[in-house]
Design a protein around this motif. Structure first.
Motif, short mmCIF file in Angstrom:
data_model
loop_
_atom_site.label_atom_id
_atom_site.label_comp_id
_atom_site.label_asym_id
_atom_site.label_seq_id
_atom_site.Cartn_x
_atom_site.Cartn_y
_atom_site.Cartn_z
N ARG A 106 3.49 -1.05 7.90
CA ARG A 106 3.12 -2.14 8.80
C ARG A 106 1.73 -2.62 8.44
NH1 ARG A 106 7.62 -2.31 9.31
NH2 ARG A 106 8.93 -2.36 11.16
N TRP A 107 1.62 -3.93 8.26
CA TRP A 107 0.33 -4.50 7.90
C TRP A 107 -0.56 -4.65 9.12
CZ3 TRP A 107 -2.17 -8.86 9.59
CH2 TRP A 107 -3.34 -9.20 8.90
N LYS A 108 -1.86 -4.47 8.91
CA LYS A 108 -2.85 -4.72 9.95
C LYS A 108 -4.18 -5.03 9.27
CE LYS A 108 -5.03 -2.82 14.08
NZ LYS A 108 -5.16 -1.64 14.98
N CYS A 109 -4.88 -6.01 9.81
CA CYS A 109 -6.17 -6.39 9.23
C CYS A 109 -7.21 -5.31 9.52
CB CYS A 109 -6.63 -7.73 9.81
SG CYS A 109 -8.19 -8.32 9.09
N ASP A 191 5.48 -7.28 5.63
CA ASP A 191 4.48 -6.21 5.74
C ASP A 191 4.10 -5.65 4.38
OD1 ASP A 191 4.04 -5.60 8.77
OD2 ASP A 191 6.20 -5.83 8.57
N CYS A 195 0.40 -6.19 2.60
CA CYS A 195 -0.42 -5.03 2.21
C CYS A 195 -0.77 -5.10 0.74
CB CYS A 195 0.32 -3.73 2.53
SG CYS A 195 0.47 -3.36 4.29
N GLU A 223 -1.35 2.62 11.38
CA GLU A 223 -0.47 1.63 12.02
C GLU A 223 0.99 1.94 11.72
OE1 GLU A 223 0.29 -1.75 14.38
OE2 GLU A 223 -1.52 -0.53 14.06
#
Length: 239
Positions: A106-109, A191, A195, A223
């Motif tokens: 899962r991507w997250k900044c 996602d 990434c 995440e």
């Protein structure tokens, strides 16, 4: 002279016969042991002796001779370690399923990064003209945001934050819709592709062994673990 030649030929023939007999006797002896008493030359070879009778009090052996050839220790180990094709396929499928389950991403900044704000990315990345081929208005806006140093003019280097974050253009937003429209990336791969794009940008700006890259990987790992834990919890509730 003829007589001597005939005698010599007869003597030679006699010697040849004796030698042949001796050779036959040697061959018979080496293959089957000594000839039995009374057995004449040319008779059928003696049959193999019957197996020995069991000793007193010993049960007769029921073990049948194996039709398979003798296998050495190394070959035997290979045979024992060999897995039937069906079981091998099932095992490989199980490993693939486990690996697939472990690869939840899962991507997250990651805050304090800002690598994506380096708009002049160099020859290793697609050019703005290639990215915005179907969006000429976005191309002009993108070019107008590039500063002399290659960074976005709206990026604050001291705080590593965007001065127009809430009003930033659509192409600055890392969202499934943007990736689909500009890069043709479907939602199912968003996602992972997001990434990968962040990793490439961070390596380009800060380097392969940078603290920013380690921090981003930590954020993604945390995440992804949260998403995995949530999925497992939902499965428990469904059961």
């Amino acid at each position: 002279m003829l007589l001597l030649s005939t005698m010599a030929a007869g003597a030679a023939r006699s010697v040849s016969v004796r030698l042949n007999a001796v050779a036959a006797l040697s061959s018979s002896t080496s293959s089957g042991g000594r000839s039995r008493k009374g057995q004449r030359r040319g008779d059928a070879k003696p049959q193999a002796p019957p197996p020995p009778l069991p000793r007193h009090g010993e049960a007769p052996s029921k073990k049948k001779p194996s039709a398979r050839p003798a296998v050495g220790k190394e070959n035997r180990a290979v045979e024992e370690a060999r897995v039937p094709p069906r079981l091998e396929g099932e095992a490989r499928k199980g490993v693939q399923q486990q690996n697939k389950a472990k690869r939840v991403v899962r991507w997250k900044c990651a805050s304090g990064c800002g690598a994506c704000c380096k708009l002049d990315k160099g020859p290793d990345f697609p050019t703005p003209k290639e990215v915005f081929a179907d969006h000429p208005d976005d191309l002009q806006l993108y070019k107008s945001m590039i500063g002399a140093d290659g960074w976005c003019i709206n990026y604050d280097k001291s705080t590593r934050t965007c001065n127009i974050y809430q009003e930033r253009p659509m192409f600055c937003r890392v969202e499934p819709k943007v990736f689909d429209e500009f890069f043709g990336v479907p939602r199912s791969r968003f996602d992972r592709e997001a990434c990968s794009a962040c990793v490439d940008n961070i390596k380009m700006v800060y380097g392969d062994d940078s603290a920013e890259l380690s921090n981003f990987k930590r954020v993604i790992r945390e995440e992804s673990n949260k998403v995995e834990a949530s999925k497992n919890q939902d499965k428990l509730l469904d059961t």
